[in-house]
Enzyme design. Structure first.
Site: not given
Length: 313
Positions: A17, A108-110, A137, A141, A165-166, A180, A188
């Site tokens: 957003g 979402s691509s999922c 999820y 969607k 996508t991601n 994610h 990390k």
């Protein structure tokens, strides 16, 4: 959309957003409405309808959602399906009742089957079983994009949907419990370098392949679709290129300048083996991504440093 059209960006504090708001401002749109989740709980039907009746937005970007990585999706499936269904049901229905000119719903691509042929075409939706770790999820969607489709069919609403996508980039979530893969790895490696660690542990085998899109490129695509696309069928938004998680980790390692070892923890889940979108449809419409993975990670790292790592706290 005209420069003075009244535009509501739902989810304007989130990564997607806020990127859409940045793009709209850059392109000279002057009448943008935003509300934080504290100001307007999109899960509250009456609050959402009242907001739409008072503000009467002409265009709506529905970028509000409860999102997270494998761990969060697997741990809180009830919250993921409830929150997302309530948000999108309320916004889409209120947009219909108040005669919004056009709405763009972001999925979402999922949503696609776990073992869909690669690259994934839009028509592969609902042709196979979903990835179990983010099924809640994904079902939410799928319901959202079908809701847009059915409201167009029954009421003639110009409601469209796009499947990114991601994503990664500015204003990403860096919480290691529910982020994610890309922001989690970036954090990390930054902390490993700061703390002079000898190794960084990466979840899974490193072999799954993922496609990553810089969020500002997605925002550009959303504004492009709002201006030029009016069909029922959903549109994939991505780069059409993917890398293994190992390659991603090595790229981030090089950009951050971490000199230790990479260790892959195969006891952790890999998720879907490959998830690459077929983006020929949006490319043919006239949009293509601009930001390479390396450039996008460098921009994200620069933003993290400018924020003095506040999002790590």
């Amino acid at each position: 959309m005209l420069k003075d059209s009244k535009i509501f960006v739902a989810g304007s504090n989130g990564m997607v957003g806020s990127a859409i708001v940045r793009n709209l401002v850059k392109n000279g749109f002057k009448n943008i409405i935003t509300r934080s989740s504290k100001e307007l709980d999109l899960r509250n039907q009456q609050a959402v309808l009242s907001f739409f009746e008072i503000e009467k937005p002409e265009y709506v970007f529905l970028a509000a959602a409860k999102v997270g990585g494998i761990h969060a999706n697997n741990t809180y499936p009830a919250a993921f399906i409830y929150d997302n269904m309530m948000i999108q049901n309320n916004v889409i229905h209120a947009a219909h009742l108040t005669h919004v000119t056009k709405l763009l719903f972001l999925g979402s691509s999922c949503i696609y089957p776990k073992f869909a042929p690669q690259p994934i075409k839009e028509e592969y939706l609902l042709t196979g079983a979903l990835e179990p770790t983010n099924e809640a999820y994904a079902i939410a969607k799928i319901s959202g994009l079908k809701m847009c489709e059915f409201y167009k069919k029954q009421y003639g609403c110009n409601f469209i949907s796009a499947m990114p996508t991601n994503l990664y980039g500015i204003n990403d979530n860096f919480n290691l419990q529910n982020s994610h893969v890309l922001p989690a790895l970036l954090r990390k490696f930054i902390e490993a370098k700061q703390n002079n660690q000898h190794e960084v542990v990466v979840w899974g085998s490193g072999t799954p392949m993922r496609e990553f899109l810089f969020v500002d490129d997605l925002a550009e695509a959303c504004v492009f679709l709002m201006q030029s696309y009016n069909e029922t069928e959903t549109v994939n938004v991505g780069t059409g290129e993917d890398v293994t998680i190992k390659e991603l980790a090595e790229t981030i390692k090089d950009i951050v300048g971490f000199e230790g070892e990479l260790v892959f923890d195969s006891s952790k889940p890999d998720g879907t083996p490959r998830k690459l979108l077929d983006v020929s449809k949006i490319n043919h419409l006239g949009w293509k991504h601009k930001t390479s993975l390396k450039e996008g990670i460098e921009k994200t790292l620069q933003w993290v440093e400018e924020q003095h790592f506040e999002m790590f706290r």
